[in-house]
Design a protein around this motif. Structure first.
Motif: not given
Length: 402
Positions: A374-384
């Protein structure tokens, strides 16, 4: 070569200003920059020319390095098309385009397969009269703290050869003679195992319109341009997996699932190998009259495509420092070479690790657990969704400010 002398009745001892060891992108870039600075050098490579020119490696030249080649009058070495600046992240089959060229102020790179860059650098150097010697397998480096360093090897006809030089540039990778020649105890080596492994696959298939990085419950996969009808694929694999466990009849269906493209065409596989994600940094990057650059000084994961770009930047830093020392007697650049390059190398290592962790932890939660996923997905979503996060990412991809 600036001069040649003979010691009594023995074989000639050649004299030059710089011996460059290793004819990959790092050594070839350095040799070309020295040539353009009118500084004599000899470039030694243990492999054959055919091997070097057809070795497949990284294929994206970032905006900073593209500008470097243009500034030195070497723009023609960049074969392939310009990078349009778009990077596709595919998350559970949903596409997200990140325009890193726009995010970095309109700076764009180049889609240049390494073998194309290497061939062009070789041609440019040799057409300009450069001294490039292939099939030199037994290079050894001596007297690094003396007035002149000494490099010994065997020539193509089996003749023993000795070259004395003011400086030696070690551009021959982590297992080459340059790093081995550093006395024990004078260099610290920092290593890290990312506990991630890939299969890297070269295939004769149409490349994607944009570099593609995909995450899903099945794990990470990627698809990159390597030519008009050539692709490189990356596929995260298990700790015990290798090419024998992934025949074509298993590989292509898995790539279609992980890349979220049921219509992905298959094609002849020309190369498949396993790569373990590991990082390494050596400090300092110099000893006496020898200066390390590229993989001789550090190993990076392929994530983010920064390894070759970092190495080329180091080649320029070293070329400028040698030029100042030879032309003006100013060795400040050489004294500061290691500090300057290590600061950049650690920044690039951090970016590579950040990106690798983000994309791989976003996938199969059985590897890292649901919290880290979930942390990694949050980080990834921030790029968008986060303009600041996207801008920082775009500038790192472009190499801005490095």
């Amino acid at each position: 070569m600036d001069e040649s002398t003979r010691n009594g009745g023995s074989a000639a001892v050649e004299q030059t200003t710089v011996v460059v060891i290793g004819a990959g992108p790092t050594g070839l870039t350095l040799a070309n920059l020295l040539q353009r600075s009118d500084i004599p050098c000899v470039l030694l490579e243990r492999r054959s020319r055919d091997f070097v020119e057809n070795r497949h490696r990284a294929g994206i030249v970032d905006a900073r390095v593209r500008q470097l080649y243009e500034d030195w009058g070497l723009a023609d070495v960049l074969g392939g098309p310009p990078d349009d600046g778009l990077l596709e992240f595919r998350v559970d089959g949903v596409a997200h385009l990140v325009d890193h060229a726009r995010l970095s102020g309109g700076r764009y790179g180049w889609l240049c397969p390494q073998q194309v860059l290497v061939r062009n650098l070789i041609t440019t150097f040799t057409d300009g009269g450069g001294d490039l010697r292939f099939d030199v397998p037994d290079v050894a480096i001596h007297d690094l703290t003396a007035d002149r360093a000494r490099v010994t090897c065997t020539g193509p006809a089996g003749e023993p050869t000795t070259i004395e030089a003011r400086y030696v540039a070690g551009c021959d990778g982590a297992r080459g003679p340059s790093r081995v020649s550093v006395p024990p105890g004078t260099m610290a080596t920092y290593t890290f195992d990312h506990e991630v492994s890939w299969l890297t696959i070269m295939a004769t298939t149409p490349p994607p319109p944009h570099p593609l990085l995909s995450v899903s419950d099945q794990g990470y996969a990627a698809h990159f341009y390597r030519g008009p009808q050539a692709s490189r694929y990356y596929l995260q694999c298990g700790p015990q997996d290798g090419p024998p466990e992934w025949p074509a009849e298993r590989l292509w269906p898995e790539l279609r699932v992980r890349l979220g493209d049921a219509q992905l065409p298959d094609g002849p596989i020309t190369e498949i190998r396993r790569v373990d994600m590991r990082s390494e940094v050596c400090e300092p990057m110099s000893h006496g009259r020898m200066f390390l650059a590229g993989d001789s000084a550090h190993v990076m994961t392929p994530m983010g495509g920064k390894g070759m770009n970092l190495a080329v930047l180091e080649a320029e830093t070293l070329a400028l420092a040698i030029r100042a020392a030879v032309r003006d007697g100013d060795e400040a650049g050489l004294r500061g070479y290691s500090t300057t390059c290590l600061e950049r190398a650690w920044r690039y290592q951090e970016f590579s690790r950040w990106m690798l962790e983000m994309l791989h932890d976003s996938g199969d939660s059985s590897r890292v657990g649901p919290f880290r996923r979930r942390l990694a997905r949050t980080r990834l979503a921030a790029l968008f969704t986060d303009s600041t996060a996207a801008r920082v990412f775009g500038e790192m991809m472009a190499g801005v400010g490095n």
